[in-house]
Design a protein around this motif. Structure first.
Motif, PDB file in Angstrom:
ATOM      1  N   VAL A 393      40.819   7.996  32.088  1.00  0.00           N
ATOM      2  CA  VAL A 393      40.177   7.750  33.438  1.00  0.00           C
ATOM      3  C   VAL A 393      39.740   9.073  34.094  1.00  0.00           C
ATOM      4  N   SER A 394      38.408   9.331  34.156  1.00  0.00           N
ATOM      5  CA  SER A 394      38.000  10.421  34.564  1.00  0.00           C
ATOM      6  C   SER A 394      37.354  10.268  36.111  1.00  0.00           C
ATOM      7  N   LYS A 395      37.250  11.418  36.512  1.00  0.00           N
ATOM      8  CA  LYS A 395      36.751  11.656  38.022  1.00  0.00           C
ATOM      9  C   LYS A 395      35.146  10.911  37.974  1.00  0.00           C
ATOM     10  N   GLU A 396      34.536  11.029  36.822  1.00  0.00           N
ATOM     11  CA  GLU A 396      33.150  10.615  36.838  1.00  0.00           C
ATOM     12  C   GLU A 396      33.144   9.380  36.831  1.00  0.00           C
ATOM     13  N   GLU A 397      34.129   8.449  36.251  1.00  0.00           N
ATOM     14  CA  GLU A 397      34.211   6.847  36.522  1.00  0.00           C
ATOM     15  C   GLU A 397      34.744   6.692  37.902  1.00  0.00           C
ATOM     16  N   LEU A 398      35.354   7.291  38.674  1.00  0.00           N
ATOM     17  CA  LEU A 398      35.661   7.167  40.041  1.00  0.00           C
ATOM     18  C   LEU A 398      34.328   7.269  40.940  1.00  0.00           C
ATOM     19  N   ARG A 399      33.461   8.481  40.416  1.00  0.00           N
ATOM     20  CA  ARG A 399      32.466   8.802  41.462  1.00  0.00           C
ATOM     21  C   ARG A 399      31.506   7.552  41.275  1.00  0.00           C
ATOM     22  N   LYS A 400      31.412   6.844  40.020  1.00  0.00           N
ATOM     23  CA  LYS A 400      30.449   5.688  39.884  1.00  0.00           C
ATOM     24  C   LYS A 400      30.402   4.695  40.874  1.00  0.00           C
ATOM     25  N   ILE A 401      31.805   4.666  41.657  1.00  0.00           N
ATOM     26  CA  ILE A 401      32.109   3.432  42.517  1.00  0.00           C
ATOM     27  C   ILE A 401      31.699   4.115  43.987  1.00  0.00           C
ATOM     28  N   SER A 402      30.855   3.448  44.796  1.00  0.00           N
ATOM     29  CA  SER A 402      30.720   3.937  46.059  1.00  0.00           C
ATOM     30  C   SER A 402      31.721   3.920  46.909  1.00  0.00           C
ATOM     31  N   SER A 403      31.834   4.854  48.014  1.00  0.00           N
ATOM     32  CA  SER A 403      32.902   4.721  48.976  1.00  0.00           C
ATOM     33  C   SER A 403      32.928   3.343  49.511  1.00  0.00           C
ATOM     34  N   GLU A 404      31.712   2.948  49.831  1.00  0.00           N
ATOM     35  CA  GLU A 404      31.709   1.449  50.375  1.00  0.00           C
ATOM     36  C   GLU A 404      32.442   0.508  49.735  1.00  0.00           C
ATOM     37  N   PRO A 465      46.464   4.923  31.928  1.00  0.00           N
ATOM     38  CA  PRO A 465      47.548   5.564  31.409  1.00  0.00           C
ATOM     39  C   PRO A 465      48.116   6.814  32.121  1.00  0.00           C
ATOM     40  N   TYR A 466      48.761   6.366  33.008  1.00  0.00           N
ATOM     41  CA  TYR A 466      49.508   7.330  34.144  1.00  0.00           C
ATOM     42  C   TYR A 466      50.927   7.949  33.687  1.00  0.00           C
ATOM     43  N   GLY A 473      42.545  11.138  35.146  1.00  0.00           N
ATOM     44  CA  GLY A 473      42.129  12.239  35.768  1.00  0.00           C
ATOM     45  C   GLY A 473      41.690  12.431  37.227  1.00  0.00           C
ATOM     46  N   ILE A 474      42.012  11.339  37.909  1.00  0.00           N
ATOM     47  CA  ILE A 474      41.740  11.099  39.272  1.00  0.00           C
ATOM     48  C   ILE A 474      42.922  11.361  40.115  1.00  0.00           C
ATOM     49  N   PRO A 475      42.664  11.792  41.390  1.00  0.00           N
ATOM     50  CA  PRO A 475      43.910  12.290  42.245  1.00  0.00           C
ATOM     51  C   PRO A 475      44.690  11.187  42.507  1.00  0.00           C
ATOM     52  N   LEU A 476      46.102  11.216  42.546  1.00  0.00           N
ATOM     53  CA  LEU A 476      47.140  10.016  43.127  1.00  0.00           C
ATOM     54  C   LEU A 476      46.429   9.444  44.311  1.00  0.00           C
ATOM     55  N   SER A 477      45.871  10.088  45.361  1.00  0.00           N
ATOM     56  CA  SER A 477      45.361   9.339  46.522  1.00  0.00           C
ATOM     57  C   SER A 477      44.213   8.505  46.439  1.00  0.00           C
ATOM     58  N   ALA A 478      43.800   8.465  45.117  1.00  0.00           N
ATOM     59  CA  ALA A 478      42.699   7.542  44.792  1.00  0.00           C
ATOM     60  C   ALA A 478      43.246   6.517  43.851  1.00  0.00           C
ATOM     61  N   TYR A 479      44.503   6.391  43.521  1.00  0.00           N
ATOM     62  CA  TYR A 479      44.907   5.272  42.493  1.00  0.00           C
ATOM     63  C   TYR A 479      44.655   4.187  43.139  1.00  0.00           C
ATOM     64  N   VAL A 480      45.152   4.041  44.387  1.00  0.00           N
ATOM     65  CA  VAL A 480      45.083   2.797  45.188  1.00  0.00           C
ATOM     66  C   VAL A 480      43.978   2.036  45.284  1.00  0.00           C
ATOM     67  N   PRO A 481      42.587   2.705  45.966  1.00  0.00           N
ATOM     68  CA  PRO A 481      41.458   2.060  45.955  1.00  0.00           C
ATOM     69  C   PRO A 481      40.962   1.998  44.595  1.00  0.00           C
ATOM     70  N   TYR A 482      41.077   2.760  43.698  1.00  0.00           N
ATOM     71  CA  TYR A 482      40.504   2.725  42.278  1.00  0.00           C
ATOM     72  C   TYR A 482      41.030   1.481  41.762  1.00  0.00           C
TER      73      TYR A 482
END
Length: 632
Positions: A393-404, A465-466, A473-482
């Motif tokens: 799970v990459s940061k790029e995948e997280l960036r594909k999802i808008s903050s909104e 797979p954490y 590869g995303i920060p722990l703080s992003a686990y919940v919203p992701y």
């Protein structure tokens, strides 16, 4: 009343009187709340109609319908018209007619009839009272027969007939032009309010009708003087999509392309704990396992892979010869080799990659493979048209999802079962696969989020797979919203009947002096808070203290919204040995009788069902406990 777009979300049904003609309503249910009034109608032995104020539900069906209406239109005035007194949900035809008449005389605007009859002798009396309702601008909503038979009053032209379909979304429903029962709403298995237990997992046209009743209450708040024709016009104009003719609504059968559809025949190496599931549950794989390898020294070489893990013979003999297991394979599934590399003082990952690619095989590695470490191997694979894949799970995948989209409120209307544990190596993934197997065999549509690296191989909808050798590869703080977003996205796309999620390790650390990141406590808590299971299955070790199990149950139920419905214990007994001041945990297979005694003690101690999931009986208990909890 226009025929254009109606903004359902702008209304709450405030002040609209909605009667639920059913088994009553339980006003003490937290998702139903206040009931403005009601009546119980029945016939005594002499054929006399009796009316009293005992309208409280003792069955659950009426409460389920009321809960659906309340969820759609939270500010309606609910009224309970009880005509069913037991689970048979049957009453005399004249009682139904009198119930509708009571609704007309007491100012109801919407009457939910999650019922019907196929008896034509009742048509005349029912038609008369339904015609009267139309004249008085009272909306009657009735459920179609669950087997599609002609039923009344759903088939009357001045009643909103509703069929069951797999339709998801708070305000979603379908319109069937030309069908006597014109509307289709959600009737697939869903979590509904009940009496005992408080929630069940159930489907049917009864609940589809309640969904439409809630929507009509919203329309009548916007257009309080609308008649049947005008409300029908609004419903048709705002249907999710038109359905023509008498088409039966069924779940989509369109296959989704698997990311790993290039794996046809696989060899696995080494045969460590993570690989056991590929043999034990190979019936759940979309590819064939044709070879199993393991190094000499562990005592497994020459044994049948199935029997080596305490299962049925698999026909796969374990060998130390990698070239031999690759003979019939197109892919090498590579497990964790870091410890073997340390022991042998060799870069086994490099050697195995070179051997597989050199012999023309794809590679799927459970652990991430860093291209910068092995650029020549990746280049060679690309020249040969071969793949080197691994879960990540990459940061790029997280960036594909808008903050909104990440922060927007989301609603998952599907039951979620979470498999959690008190620690590592205790059968959480085995439990998830055993439940998956049983649910699929029973015809349930299952969505699944796994935290084991091999989850993707079994077709899980998301692999996160954490755990060991984390590939997140995303920060722990992003686990919940992701994870919150991905769960919602999966449910919107797949429309499952049930979701199964599985965590790593424990949610309460054994040792509070250890880092909560090292023992996966914080990631597991984030997993819990994002997936929000309705029910928990807790796996425990044979050596866990009672207080620790109790603390884990308390933590799950305090931080999440679910209830612990089942305890699971592995047949692998943990033993702690100390050598030169260092403690190590060893696993040894526990005799079945000893395991059963431990399970019995767990049930007595905690008042929660307990099982193992290796035997057929144990897996059946796992399945039955989950389905019965949700009322399936």
């Amino acid at each position: 009343t226009g025929s254009g777009k109606f903004d359902f979300a702008s209304f709450t049904g405030k002040g609209v009187k909605v009667a639920v003609v059913d088994s009553g309503i339980d006003p003490s249910h937290p998702d139903v709340g206040e009931v403005a009034g009601g009546v119980r109608i029945r016939i005594d032995e002499g054929g006399k109609l009796l009316f009293d104020e005992n309208w409280i539900d003792e069955v659950g069906h009426g409460t389920a319908c009321a809960g659906i209406v309340r969820k759609k239109a939270p500010d309606v005035l609910l009224y309970s018209v009880r005509i069913f007194d037991d689970a048979s949900l049957s009453a005399k035809g004249e009682v139904l007619v009198e119930a509708i008449r009571w609704c007309l005389e007491n100012g109801m605007k919407v009457v939910n009839l999650s019922l019907g009859t196929t008896k034509r002798k009742l048509v005349s009396a029912l038609k008369e009272v339904c015609d009267q309702a139309e004249e008085m601008r009272v909306m009657l909503i009735s459920a179609e027969h669950n087997e599609g038979l002609e039923s009344f009053p759903a088939s009357f032209p001045n009643v909103f007939g509703v069929a069951a379909g797999r339709v998801h979304g708070k305000y979603a429903y379908l319109y069937r032009e030309g069908n006597p029962v014109e509307f289709v709403a959600r009737g697939d298995p869903q979590r509904v309010c009940w009496v005992r237990p408080r929630y069940v997992f159930m489907g049917g046209a009864s609940f589809a009708a309640a969904h439409i009743s809630g929507l009509i209450a919203l329309i009548l708040e916007g257009y309080p003087d609308a008649d049947f024709r005008q409300v029908r016009k609004v419903l048709i104009a705002n249907a999710s999509r038109p359905v023509h003719g008498s088409m039966v609504v069924r779940p989509s059968k369109a296959p989704s392309k698997r990311r790993l559809d290039w794996i046809k025949k696989a060899a696995i190496y080494p045969f460590n704990k993570e690989m056991h599931s590929l043999v034990r549950f190979r019936d759940l794989l979309d590819f064939e396992v044709v070879g199993v390898g393991d190094p000499i020294g562990k005592g497994l070489v020459g044994k049948d892979a199935g029997e080596a893990i305490g299962g049925e013979p698999s026909g796969l003999k374990i060998t130390h010869r990698l070239d031999r297991i690759l003979e019939d394979a197109d892919t090498l599934i590579l497990g964790y080799v870091d410890q073997l590399s340390t022991i042998s003082r060799r870069d086994l990952l490099k050697e195995l990659l070179e051997m597989a690619i050199g012999s023309g095989r794809h590679v799927y590695s459970l652990a991430p493979v860093d291209r910068s470490f092995y650029p020549e191997i990746f280049e060679e694979a690309e020249k040969r048209g071969l793949r080197i894949a691994f879960p990540f799970v990459s940061k790029e995948e997280l960036r594909k999802i808008s903050s909104e989209r990440l922060s927007a409120p989301k609603q998952v209307d599907v039951p979620v079962v979470g498999v959690f544990g008190t620690g590592p190596s205790q059968g959480k993934f085995t439990t998830q696969l055993a439940l998956r197997r049983k649910l699929l065999a029973a015809g349930y549509k299952v969505a699944q989020i796994g935290s084991e690296h091999q989850s993707e191989l079994f077709g899980f909808d998301l692999t996160f797979p954490y755990g060991y050798a984390s590939a997140v590869g995303i920060p722990l703080s992003a686990y919940v919203p992701y994870l919150d977003y991905k769960l919602w996205e999966i449910c919107e796309a797949k429309k499952p009947d049930i979701v199964v999620v599985g965590a790593q390790s424990g949610v309460v650390p054994y040792d509070f002096s250890a880092s909560p990141l090292t023992n996966y406590t914080l990631p597991s808590l984030a997993f819990l808070l994002s997936t929000k299971p309705d029910a928990y299955i807790l796996t425990a070790n044979s050596i866990d203290p009672d207080d620790y199990i109790r603390d884990t149950i308390a933590a799950l139920e305090a931080l999440g919204k679910g209830k612990t419905v089942l305890l699971v214990m592995s047949d692998q007994e943990k033993q702690v040995r100390t050598w030169h001041g260092a403690s190590r945990v060893f696993l040894r297979r526990m005799p079945l009788e000893k395991l059963r005694l431990k399970l019995k003690r767990l049930e007595e101690k905690f008042g929660i069902p307990a099982t193992e999931v290796i035997s057929t009986e144990g897996q059946e208990k796992l399945f039955r406990t989950v389905v019965e909890y949700f009322g399936g």
